[in-house]
Design a protein around this motif. Structure first.
Motif, PDB file in Angstrom:
ATOM      1  N   TRP A 139       0.708  -1.271   0.020  1.00 36.66           N
ATOM      2  CA  TRP A 139       0.041   0.018   0.175  1.00 36.66           C
ATOM      3  C   TRP A 139       0.953   1.185   0.094  1.00 36.66           C
ATOM      4  CZ3 TRP A 139      -4.779   1.811  -1.196  1.00 36.66           C
ATOM      5  CH2 TRP A 139      -4.999   2.942  -0.616  1.00 36.66           C
ATOM      6  N   ASP A 140       1.861   1.097   0.713  1.00 39.52           N
ATOM      7  CA  ASP A 140       2.787   2.441   1.095  1.00 39.52           C
ATOM      8  C   ASP A 140       3.295   2.654  -0.416  1.00 39.52           C
ATOM      9  OD1 ASP A 140       1.897   2.577   3.556  1.00 39.52           O
ATOM     10  OD2 ASP A 140       3.907   1.834   4.183  1.00 39.52           O
ATOM     11  N   LEU A 161      -7.176   6.971  -4.381  1.00 43.91           N
ATOM     12  CA  LEU A 161      -6.662   6.227  -3.144  1.00 43.91           C
ATOM     13  C   LEU A 161      -7.853   5.522  -2.766  1.00 43.91           C
ATOM     14  CD1 LEU A 161      -3.710   7.978  -1.693  1.00 43.91           C
ATOM     15  CD2 LEU A 161      -3.604   5.998  -2.719  1.00 43.91           C
ATOM     16  N   LYS A 165      -8.571   1.470  -2.952  1.00 44.50           N
ATOM     17  CA  LYS A 165      -8.781   0.185  -1.718  1.00 44.50           C
ATOM     18  C   LYS A 165     -10.116  -0.474  -2.432  1.00 44.50           C
ATOM     19  CE  LYS A 165      -7.322   2.653   2.475  1.00 44.50           C
ATOM     20  NZ  LYS A 165      -7.570   4.044   2.614  1.00 44.50           N
ATOM     21  N   LEU A 168      -8.435  -3.037  -4.895  1.00 38.12           N
ATOM     22  CA  LEU A 168      -7.422  -3.920  -4.208  1.00 38.12           C
ATOM     23  C   LEU A 168      -8.118  -5.048  -3.831  1.00 38.12           C
ATOM     24  CD1 LEU A 168      -4.789  -1.658  -2.736  1.00 38.12           C
ATOM     25  CD2 LEU A 168      -4.443  -3.225  -4.620  1.00 38.12           C
TER      26      LEU A 168
END
Ligand SMILES: Nc1nc2c(ncn2[C@@H]2O[C@H](COP(=O)(O)OP(=O)(O)O)[C@@H](O)[C@H]2O)c(=O)[nH]1
Ligand SMILES: Nc1ncnc2c1ncn2[C@@H]1O[C@H](COP(=O)(O)OP(=O)(O)O)[C@@H](O)[C@H]1O
Length: 205
Positions: A139-140, A161, A165, A168
């Motif tokens: 994620w980072d 972003l 989420k 993903l």
């Protein structure tokens, strides 16, 4: 470091060229992988989408996208010219139908780089398509890539972003996942998947 392949789709017994869909969260590197494919494997046909998004610096009409306004996009929908379309982070994006079908009918493998909603629509209308998910190493790193690209304002990054989420969480819907650690490795693995799915030889070069 090599791209990691999580899971593989079985190679189908038929030899028809198949549509391959590459999807994954914003900032994961889809455009970078596609640009690399275009450079190293110009023989792979990549669909060019229509979009109402404004061009970024360096993006060319007809190469990266067909940049259209809302009215033109409405017409494409009304005339049935899109294989699928979706709204993403405030803009609309769609795959021109005719060009894709022509290439498939000509026996060429075809690659679409589209969002999750589009991938789901393709799965419904063309169940034989192979769906490939491009995942970030973490994620980072995804946040770093999206921010580091420097093409979006902070509020747009937030929207993307939030969408990431959701995207993903949909990884399991895909036939295969490629983790984008190395662009070169991902492009090579993607090409192999495309050739295998089409009953053609996979490459290792
Ligand atoms: N459904 C659909 N999504 C598309 C199409 N073309 C591009 N996209 C997706 O739209 C999203 C935003 O694309 P873009 O604005 O170019 O940003 P980027 O992919 O983050 O560089 C990405 O997830 C693309 O894969 C299309 O024809 N149909
Ligand atoms: N394997 C990678 N390693 C490091 N950075 C990458 C990698 N792939 C892409 N990037 C960088 O991440 C950023 C987002 O990539 P981009 O291709 O625009 O993503 P997407 O099309 O999925 O939104 C870009 O700055 C790109 O240079």
């Amino acid at each position: 470091m090599a791209a990691t392949s999580r899971g593989t789709s079985p190679v189908p017994p038929d030899v028809r060229p198949r549509l391959t869909v590459l999807s994954g969260p914003s900032g994961v590197g889809k455009s970078t992988v596609v640009a690399h494919m275009r450079k190293v494997h110009p023989e792979v046909w990549l669909s060019v989408s229509a979009t109402t998004r404004k061009p970024r610096p360096g993006e060319r009409n007809g190469v990266h996208y067909f940049f259209v306004d809302d009215e033109e996009f409405d017409k494409l929908i009304a005339n049935g010219e899109l294989l699928e379309w979706a709204e993403f982070a405030g803009n609309r994006y769609g795959t021109p139908r005719r060009a894709v079908l022509d290439r498939l009918e000509a026996g060429e493998p075809v690659l679409l780089e589209i969002d999750l909603q589009g991938a789901r629509l393709v799965r419904q209308s063309m169940p034989e398509a192979q769906l490939v998910f491009l995942a970030p190493p973490g994620w980072d790193e995804l946040v770093r890539r999206l921010t580091g690209r420097g093409t979006e304002a902070p509020d747009v990054i937030e929207r993307r972003l939030a969408a990431a989420k959701v995207e993903l969480a949909a990884e399991a819907e895909f036939d295969t996942t490629l983790v984008n650690t190395s662009v070169e490795d991902v492009a090579r693995e993607l090409l192999t998947l495309m050739l295998q799915a089409s009953g053609l030889r996979g490459t290792d070069d």
